[in-house]
Scaffold this active site. Sequence first.
Site, PDB file in Angstrom:
ATOM      1  N   TYR A   1      83.942 146.827  69.826  1.00 22.45           N
ATOM      2  CA  TYR A   1      83.775 145.715  69.227  1.00 22.45           C
ATOM      3  C   TYR A   1      84.658 144.340  69.746  1.00 22.45           C
ATOM      4  CZ  TYR A   1      82.256 148.683  65.407  1.00 22.45           C
ATOM      5  OH  TYR A   1      81.439 149.673  64.699  1.00 22.45           O
TER       6      TYR A   1
ATOM      7  N   HIS B   1      74.301 142.962  64.858  1.00 28.91           N
ATOM      8  CA  HIS B   1      75.369 144.101  64.938  1.00 28.91           C
ATOM      9  C   HIS B   1      75.957 143.788  66.208  1.00 28.91           C
ATOM     10  CE1 HIS B   1      74.034 146.101  61.517  1.00 28.91           C
ATOM     11  NE2 HIS B   1      72.601 145.755  61.833  1.00 28.91           N
TER      12      HIS B   1
END
Length: 138
Positions: free
Chosen positions: A22, A97
């Site tokens: 991430y 995403h």
Amino acid sequence: MNIAILNGPNLNLLGKREPGIYGSQDFESFLQSLQAKYPAISISYFQSNVEGELIDELQRLGFSVDGIILNPGGYTHTSVALGDTIAAITSPVIEVHISNVHAREDFRKLSHISAKAKGTIAGLGLKGYELALQFFLP
């Protein structure tokens, strides 16, 4: 132009959570840079780890903003209710995403959001939010 960004569960941990997947930037600093880059656009932000709160926020905004950028996090794969909410509102939704969900575990390949969203951006890191924002520009 009014654009809303909604982030789902665990996205409050960006910058700390699995940086290999991430990234290392927290969302608040990313949001500040996005707002500075697009000063003519009003960008609101909401994050919740609670499915019902995300539904309430989609319903609250879904008839008044020009667009919604939604990263539903893990609810992507489990929440029929979020998908139903997106179908019920009039503001267009872009699903974002950070990771490429199609290159991860099999369960992440199912989205209850994608079929109801205007489009989906996955795997481009935080840049996906900016690309979603650009979609809404005239």
